[in-house]
Design an enzyme around this catalytic site. Structure first.
Site, PDB file in Angstrom:
ATOM      1  N   GLY A  72     -54.785   1.363  36.549  1.00  0.00           N
ATOM      2  CA  GLY A  72     -53.885   1.553  37.672  1.00  0.00           C
ATOM      3  C   GLY A  72     -52.455   1.417  37.214  1.00  0.00           C
ATOM      4  N   GLY A  73     -51.543   1.405  38.185  1.00  0.00           N
ATOM      5  CA  GLY A  73     -50.143   1.292  37.836  1.00  0.00           C
ATOM      6  C   GLY A  73     -49.784  -0.047  37.225  1.00  0.00           C
TER       7      GLY A  73
ATOM      8  N   ASP B 267     -49.139  -4.272  50.787  1.00  0.00           N
ATOM      9  CA  ASP B 267     -49.056  -3.099  49.909  1.00  0.00           C
ATOM     10  C   ASP B 267     -50.164  -2.114  50.257  1.00  0.00           C
ATOM     11  OD1 ASP B 267     -47.928  -1.551  47.885  1.00  0.00           O
ATOM     12  OD2 ASP B 267     -49.265  -2.370  46.358  1.00  0.00           O
TER      13      ASP B 267
ATOM     14  N   LYS C 112     -60.426  -6.901  37.561  1.00  0.00           N
ATOM     15  CA  LYS C 112     -59.045  -6.418  37.462  1.00  0.00           C
ATOM     16  C   LYS C 112     -58.211  -7.409  36.669  1.00  0.00           C
ATOM     17  CE  LYS C 112     -57.098  -4.032  40.589  1.00  0.00           C
ATOM     18  NZ  LYS C 112     -56.489  -3.454  41.811  1.00  0.00           N
TER      19      LYS C 112
END
Length: 296
Positions: free
Chosen positions: A26-27, A149, A46
């Site tokens: 991901g970013g 977010d 993650k």
């Protein structure tokens, strides 16, 4: 929701990291595949990218793990059919720093799900997915929690009881990213889902503006638009152009640009309730959920 004294479960020794390398990127993070040994459950792990470079001593590593526990313990307490469960935290020699463990969703995030060409578009009830997102976010707000977010990338899809079900994820991520030294700050990033009050403040105060329920509501309206139409807000613009249009030109998505919109004008009215420039005028999620259920 009271979280004092509550810790995110530790899964050290219970999770086997299957591959040496991440299977997704991901970013801000890399995603590794794992299995909870005593449950035979496949999970996603993650790991915030480059966090280990800023925590190279045991003391800094402990501080980083403590920060993750503080910011993610709220997520660990949430229980709802449209909220991805947070299972725990782990340290493992196969990952560079503390990992966040959640169930692995077979269909990825919402944007990737719609981009797949393996099934006809008509097989997916997009309005039902929007209602699922609204239901999860209404529950989150009822528990006095803010996502902070909400984008297409932070909503995952899983097939549950034969139904494609949206699951809100990544609670707490933005607060971790705001901690100097861990990874890239969200203060420097802009995207097309952000409301104007976040885009127009200096980086130092951006997280304060982001963590409001009204900001979540704006973002929900953008997610609803992209889910129903298949086109992102302000399509034809890049992220910076879209953010500039919102922040300084007070632009909102134009209904005339979506001539093939699949639902009646009611859905546009609901989205407009999310996009008031003044955050205090935006509808609460519990009311938006009622409006959406009436559209069925």
């Amino acid at each position: 929701m009271a979280t004092s004294g509550v810790d995110v479960p530790r899964l050290d020794g219970r999770v086997q990291v299957i591959d040496r390398y991440a299977f997704a990127y991901g970013g801000y993070a890399d995603i590794y595949c794992g299995v909870i040994s005593d449950r035979n459950t496949v999970v996603a792990i993650k790991v915030f990218r480059d966090a280990h470079l800023k925590a190279q001593s045991p003391e800094l590593q402990r501080k980083y793990a403590k920060r993750l526990n503080k910011e993610y313990r709220v997520w660990a307490l949430l229980r709802h059919p449209n909220v991805l469960p947070l299972l725990g935290l782990i340290d493992h020699p196969s990952i560079p720093s503390t990992g966040i463990v959640a169930p692995r969703c077979s269909y990825g995030d919402l944007r990737s799900f719609f981009a797949r060409q393996i099934r006809p578009a008509q097989a997916v009830n997009r309005l039902a997915i929007v209602i699922g997102v609204a239901s999860g976010l209404a529950y989150v707000h009822e528990n006095e929690v803010v996502h902070g977010d909400l984008t297409m990338n932070n909503i995952l899809i899983e097939l549950i009881n034969g139904t494609f079900t949206p699951l809100l994820s990544d609670f707490g991520r933005s607060r971790v990213l705001e901690q100097a030294g861990y990874t890239t700050s969200i203060g420097n990033a802009v995207h097309r889902h952000m409301p104007p009050e976040i885009l127009t403040v200096d980086d130092e105060h951006r997280s304060t503006k982001a963590f409001t329920q009204a900001a979540d509501v704006w973002c929900f309206g953008m997610v609803m638009l992209e889910t129903l139409t298949g086109k992102p807000p302000f399509f034809g613009m890049n992220e910076l152009q879209a953010a500039t249009a919102v922040a300084y030109k007070h632009e909102k998505p134009d209904q005339n640009r979506y001539p093939a919109f699949p639902h009646d004008n009611t859905c546009w009215q609901i989205m407009r309730e999310c996009w008031h420039k003044d955050p205090s005028r935006r509808q609460e999620m519990c009311n938006l959920l009622q409006y959406l259920n009436a559209v069925r």
